[in-house]
Design an enzyme around this catalytic site. Structure first.
Site, PDB file in Angstrom:
ATOM      1  N   GLY A  31       0.841  -1.193   0.000  1.00 56.23           N
ATOM      2  CA  GLY A  31       0.000   0.000   0.000  1.00 56.23           C
ATOM      3  C   GLY A  31       0.866   1.229   0.000  1.00 56.23           C
ATOM      4  O   GLY A  31       1.912   1.264   0.653  1.00 56.23           O
ATOM      5  N   GLU A  32       0.464   2.192  -0.769  1.00 56.48           N
ATOM      6  CA  GLU A  32       1.220   3.436  -0.759  1.00 56.48           C
ATOM      7  C   GLU A  32       0.238   4.588  -0.823  1.00 56.48           C
ATOM      8  O   GLU A  32      -0.519   4.724  -1.782  1.00 56.48           O
ATOM      9  CB  GLU A  32       2.176   3.482  -1.954  1.00 56.48           C
ATOM     10  CG  GLU A  32       2.637   4.890  -2.282  1.00 56.48           C
ATOM     11  CD  GLU A  32       4.131   4.991  -2.467  1.00 56.48           C
ATOM     12  OE1 GLU A  32       4.667   4.143  -3.203  1.00 56.48           O
ATOM     13  OE2 GLU A  32       4.716   5.909  -1.887  1.00 56.48           O
ATOM     14  N   GLY A  33       0.235   5.375   0.214  1.00 52.66           N
ATOM     15  CA  GLY A  33      -0.667   6.517   0.224  1.00 52.66           C
ATOM     16  C   GLY A  33       0.133   7.781   0.428  1.00 52.66           C
ATOM     17  O   GLY A  33       1.359   7.775   0.369  1.00 52.66           O
ATOM     18  N   PHE A  35       0.209   9.372   3.184  1.00 52.93           N
ATOM     19  CA  PHE A  35       0.657   9.504   4.561  1.00 52.93           C
ATOM     20  C   PHE A  35       1.384   8.288   5.109  1.00 52.93           C
ATOM     21  O   PHE A  35       1.853   8.298   6.232  1.00 52.93           O
ATOM     22  CB  PHE A  35      -0.533   9.855   5.448  1.00 52.93           C
ATOM     23  CG  PHE A  35      -1.284  11.031   4.918  1.00 52.93           C
ATOM     24  CD1 PHE A  35      -0.731  12.300   4.980  1.00 52.93           C
ATOM     25  CD2 PHE A  35      -2.508  10.867   4.291  1.00 52.93           C
ATOM     26  CE1 PHE A  35      -1.391  13.387   4.460  1.00 52.93           C
ATOM     27  CE2 PHE A  35      -3.171  11.960   3.764  1.00 52.93           C
ATOM     28  CZ  PHE A  35      -2.622  13.220   3.843  1.00 52.93           C
ATOM     29  N   SER A  36       1.436   7.245   4.309  1.00 49.96           N
ATOM     30  CA  SER A  36       2.153   6.064   4.760  1.00 49.96           C
ATOM     31  C   SER A  36       2.446   5.138   3.599  1.00 49.96           C
ATOM     32  O   SER A  36       1.862   5.259   2.536  1.00 49.96           O
ATOM     33  CB  SER A  36       1.320   5.300   5.792  1.00 49.96           C
ATOM     34  OG  SER A  36       0.343   4.513   5.145  1.00 49.96           O
ATOM     35  N   SER A  37       3.386   4.237   3.835  1.00 47.25           N
ATOM     36  CA  SER A  37       3.586   3.115   2.919  1.00 47.25           C
ATOM     37  C   SER A  37       3.434   1.857   3.753  1.00 47.25           C
ATOM     38  O   SER A  37       3.893   1.809   4.897  1.00 47.25           O
ATOM     39  CB  SER A  37       4.983   3.153   2.314  1.00 47.25           C
ATOM     40  OG  SER A  37       5.145   4.338   1.573  1.00 47.25           O
ATOM     41  N   VAL A  38       2.774   0.862   3.197  1.00 45.24           N
ATOM     42  CA  VAL A  38       2.568  -0.370   3.946  1.00 45.24           C
ATOM     43  C   VAL A  38       3.255  -1.521   3.214  1.00 45.24           C
ATOM     44  O   VAL A  38       3.156  -1.644   1.992  1.00 45.24           O
ATOM     45  CB  VAL A  38       1.058  -0.654   4.152  1.00 45.24           C
ATOM     46  CG1 VAL A  38       0.854  -1.952   4.932  1.00 45.24           C
ATOM     47  CG2 VAL A  38       0.391   0.503   4.896  1.00 45.24           C
ATOM     48  N   LYS A  56       3.495  -0.704   8.633  1.00 40.90           N
ATOM     49  CA  LYS A  56       3.044   0.609   8.171  1.00 40.90           C
ATOM     50  C   LYS A  56       4.097   1.650   8.532  1.00 40.90           C
ATOM     51  O   LYS A  56       4.316   1.938   9.713  1.00 40.90           O
ATOM     52  CB  LYS A  56       1.679   0.955   8.787  1.00 40.90           C
ATOM     53  CG  LYS A  56       1.165   2.327   8.378  1.00 40.90           C
ATOM     54  CD  LYS A  56      -0.296   2.547   8.781  1.00 40.90           C
ATOM     55  CE  LYS A  56      -0.776   3.928   8.383  1.00 40.90           C
ATOM     56  NZ  LYS A  56      -2.213   4.120   8.609  1.00 40.90           N
ATOM     57  N   ASP A 143     -12.577   8.218   8.575  1.00 45.66           N
ATOM     58  CA  ASP A 143     -12.124   7.868   7.218  1.00 45.66           C
ATOM     59  C   ASP A 143     -12.603   6.459   6.862  1.00 45.66           C
ATOM     60  O   ASP A 143     -11.856   5.665   6.306  1.00 45.66           O
ATOM     61  CB  ASP A 143     -10.592   7.977   7.149  1.00 45.66           C
ATOM     62  CG  ASP A 143     -10.083   8.169   5.717  1.00 45.66           C
ATOM     63  OD1 ASP A 143     -10.906   8.469   4.827  1.00 45.66           O
ATOM     64  OD2 ASP A 143      -8.874   8.008   5.499  1.00 45.66           O
TER      65      ASP A 143
HETATM   66  P1  ADP Z   1      -3.009   5.151   4.921  1.00 43.90           P
HETATM   67  O1  ADP Z   1      -3.050   6.017   6.131  1.00 43.90           O
HETATM   68  O2  ADP Z   1      -1.845   5.441   4.052  1.00 43.90           O
HETATM   69  O3  ADP Z   1      -4.305   5.108   4.173  1.00 43.90           O
HETATM   70  P2  ADP Z   1      -3.664   2.470   5.876  1.00 43.90           P
HETATM   71  O4  ADP Z   1      -3.472   2.110   7.300  1.00 43.90           O
HETATM   72  O5  ADP Z   1      -5.064   2.691   5.419  1.00 43.90           O
HETATM   73  O6  ADP Z   1      -2.717   3.693   5.508  1.00 43.90           O
HETATM   74  O7  ADP Z   1      -3.016   1.330   4.975  1.00 43.90           O
HETATM   75  C1  ADP Z   1      -2.950   1.485   3.579  1.00 43.90           C
HETATM   76  C2  ADP Z   1      -3.251   0.160   2.901  1.00 43.90           C
HETATM   77  O8  ADP Z   1      -2.312  -0.839   3.318  1.00 43.90           O
HETATM   78  C3  ADP Z   1      -4.613  -0.422   3.237  1.00 43.90           C
HETATM   79  O9  ADP Z   1      -5.627   0.100   2.390  1.00 43.90           O
HETATM   80  C4  ADP Z   1      -4.384  -1.892   3.011  1.00 43.90           C
HETATM   81  O10 ADP Z   1      -4.470  -2.215   1.628  1.00 43.90           O
HETATM   82  C5  ADP Z   1      -2.948  -2.089   3.450  1.00 43.90           C
HETATM   83  N1  ADP Z   1      -2.902  -2.523   4.853  1.00 43.90           N
HETATM   84  C6  ADP Z   1      -2.870  -1.743   5.951  1.00 43.90           C
HETATM   85  N2  ADP Z   1      -2.836  -2.469   7.067  1.00 43.90           N
HETATM   86  C7  ADP Z   1      -2.847  -3.765   6.678  1.00 43.90           C
HETATM   87  C8  ADP Z   1      -2.835  -5.035   7.372  1.00 43.90           C
HETATM   88  N3  ADP Z   1      -2.781  -5.098   8.714  1.00 43.90           N
HETATM   89  N4  ADP Z   1      -2.883  -6.154   6.646  1.00 43.90           N
HETATM   90  C9  ADP Z   1      -2.906  -6.098   5.303  1.00 43.90           C
HETATM   91  N5  ADP Z   1      -2.910  -4.963   4.599  1.00 43.90           N
HETATM   92  C10 ADP Z   1      -2.882  -3.802   5.268  1.00 43.90           C
HETATM   93 MG    MG Z   2      -6.145   4.251   4.579  1.00 43.44          MG
END
Ligand code: ADP
Ligand code: MG
Length: 542
Positions: A31-33, A35-38, A56, A143
């Site tokens: 995930g890449e937004g 405010f964070s990368s996951v 995250k 959100d």
């Molecule tokens: P942001 O603040 O950047 O939106 P999120 O916490 O929503 O960050 O995480 C971004 C994305 O990462 C999520 O939409 C999801 O696809 C993936 N993700 C986040 N946490 C998890 C998790 N515990 N398990 C699997 N995927 C996750």
């Molecule tokens: Mg999110």
């Protein structure tokens, strides 16, 4: 995202937070937004098989209190009832990494039109379980949207994630949320201090004053300032539901929109927002037209004045590396928070869109209603708006302009609207959008030349043109939908037919619940607890 790019990012993360390397093997970016990368990582945490972990990595410019509050939501409320928990947290200088159990999940868009009606019921039920849990702790998520509610279809597992925008109710049990205030709260408190406001009369005018665009973004600016650029990035990410490399990237919405305005057959109203003391702007732009540069002189001067006191670039304080929060940090976050922070406009409740200062957990219920609307209509995103007033106008075309104005009065806002639009019958609306005629239970969307994968509303739409004739793209996409190859997933049509069961006889309870979630008045809107007890879920147990 290229493989090389991901590899580089992983290397950088190991460098920034070296202790990660002792525990985890980072495999991929998921995930890449803004405010964070996951990242997906594996770890040998106990004897037995390797565990999958989501890491995250928060952007280093996030405010420490904001980060701590996000973490506290996860640690205090998380770990049960479909709320994501946390395993570890790592910090190295300004880099913070939250380690959570990994939940493999679907892309909402990919599965939206193949879900059975029963699956939709289970999805909503489990979302309300999560919301009931966090609302009990006085957490307003702010959100709620599909990319923040992870769904593993096969395992029937669910997890609410992302407390990066969360706020506390007045009696919140999450201590750190007490220091995190909403944009509207701040606006109203600063207004009350600086100039006396008689009443809180706001008229809504034309697509939004773009307050944040001209904001000075300092390096230490708080997480998620609401600038249009960032919102666009955010939407791009959300279009693929935050998954990188797991699903094929598609250009589903944004660039084109050619769908169902024949079914939502009236033009959207122009909405005006004015403050009693100062006119924000009076420009009238059709909802349907593409976004134009908007001059917001009056509004911006106010905003600029307030945001010039941003955090010092390099604050020194008493609480560094302790478990306390010193007054310097507290005052800095209070100042920073003036930067408007917001979720995704299409999911925001009317009281949020009109900046009502006392926002409650009811705003999450509205967002859940918008998700439900997508599930019942087969359209995602349902409302696609890059600013609050456009979003409000879109809400009006579904819930009625008179009704919206009436409801806004109850929370002290007055909306001016250029034309009256009636409220729509939710069942009729959803059935038309889904392309299912309740009398002949089969997919008719292709025949109608409509496509199920586009927003029901979009600013880029020329309503009239769409109304008169479907564009060539619409016809192409319509047929590719039937062949099931439009998104690189082979048997979409077969899936659709097999899961049609249930969709031909959607009970009235579904639309009754939807109506209660999309209650324009937050005071009477159904709560998470109430939703779980709604007849729609009669045979389901907690
Ligand atoms: P942001 O603040 O950047 O939106 P999120 O916490 O929503 O960050 O995480 C971004 C994305 O990462 C999520 O939409 C999801 O696809 C993936 N993700 C986040 N946490 C998890 C998790 N515990 N398990 C699997 N995927 C996750
Ligand atoms: Mg999110």
């Amino acid at each position: 995202v290229s493989l090389i790019g991901v590899k580089k990012d992983i290397e950088k993360l190991y460098e920034a937070v070296p202790q990660l390397g002792n525990v985890f093997k980072i495999k991929d970016k998921i995930g890449e937004g803004t405010f964070s990368s996951v990242y997906l990582a594996t770890a040998q945490l106990q004897v037995g098989p390797e565990e999958k972990i989501a890491l995250k990595h928060l952007i280093p410019t996030s405010h420490p209190i904001r980060i701590a509050a996000e973490l506290q939501c996860l640690t205090v409320a998380g770990g049960q009832d479909n709320v994501m928990g946390v395993k570890y947290c790592f910090r190295e200088n300004d880099h913070v990494v939250i380690a959570m159990p990994y939940l493999e999940h679907e892309s909402f868009l990919d599965i939206l039109n193949s879900l059975s009606f029963q699956e939709v019921r289970e999805y909503m039920f489990n979302l309300f379980r999560a919301l009931k849990r966090i609302h009990q702790f006085g957490i307003v998520h702010r959100d709620v949207k599909p990319s923040n509610f992870l769904y593993n279809r096969r395992l029937k597992k669910y997890a609410l994630v992302d407390f990066g925008l969360a706020q506390g109710t007045h009696d919140t049990k999450i201590e750190l949320l007490k220091f995190v205030q909403s944009e509207a709260q701040q606006e109203s408190s600063s207004q009350n201090k600086s100039h006396i406001i008689t009443g809180n009369k706001i008229s809504l005018s034309g697509p939004a004053p773009k307050e944040p665009d001209q904001q000075p973004i300092t390096k230490t600016s708080v997480k998620r300032p609401y600038t249009s650029a960032q919102i666009q990035i955010k939407q791009g990410k959300d279009g693929k539901e935050g998954s990188v490399g797991l699903s094929v990237q598609r250009s589903v919405f944004g660039e084109r929109n050619f769908n169902i305005h024949s079914s939502i057959s009236h033009e959207s109203p122009a909405v005006k927002l004015m403050k009693q003391s100062k006119t924000v702007d009076i420009f009238s732009r059709k909802l349907a037209t593409k976004k134009k540069a908007i001059s917001t002189k009056v509004m911006n001067s106010g905003v600029m004045r307030k945001t010039t006191t941003s955090c010092p670039a390099n604050p020194t304080c008493d609480c560094y590396a302790t478990d306390k929060v010193c007054s310097i940090c507290l005052s800095s976050i209070r100042r920073q928070q003036v930067a408007p922070r917001a979720g995704t406009p299409g999911f925001r409740a009317p009281e949020v869109l009109t900046k009502c200062p006392n926002q409650t957990t009811a705003i999450d219920m509205w967002s859940a209603g918008v998700i439900f609307l997508s599930l019942l209509s087969g359209r995602y995103p349902f409302y696609k708006a890059s600013d609050d007033l456009t979003a409000l106008a879109q809400i009006m075309t579904v819930r009625g302009s008179r009704e919206t104005i009436q409801a806004a009065k109850t929370f002290g806002k007055s909306i001016l609207c250029s034309k009256e639009v009636p409220a729509q019958d939710l069942r009729q609306l959803c059935e038309r959008l889904r392309g299912i005629d309740s009398k002949t239970p089969k997919l008719t969307s292709g025949i109608q030349g409509t496509v199920s994968l586009d927003p029901a509303f979009s600013e880029t739409t020329d309503h009239k043109a769409a109304h008169l004739m479907p564009t060539p793209q619409a016809q192409r996409s319509g047929s590719s939908l039937l062949k099931g190859d439009s998104n690189g997933c082979g048997n979409r049509f077969e899936e659709d037919t097999t899961n049609l069961e249930g969709w031909d006889k959607v009970p009235d309870e579904a639309y009754d619940l939807l109506d209660k979630l999309l209650d324009l008045n937050p005071a009477s809107r159904i709560t998470a607890e109430g939703a779980l007890l709604h007849p729609f879920f009669k045979d389901m147990s907690l």
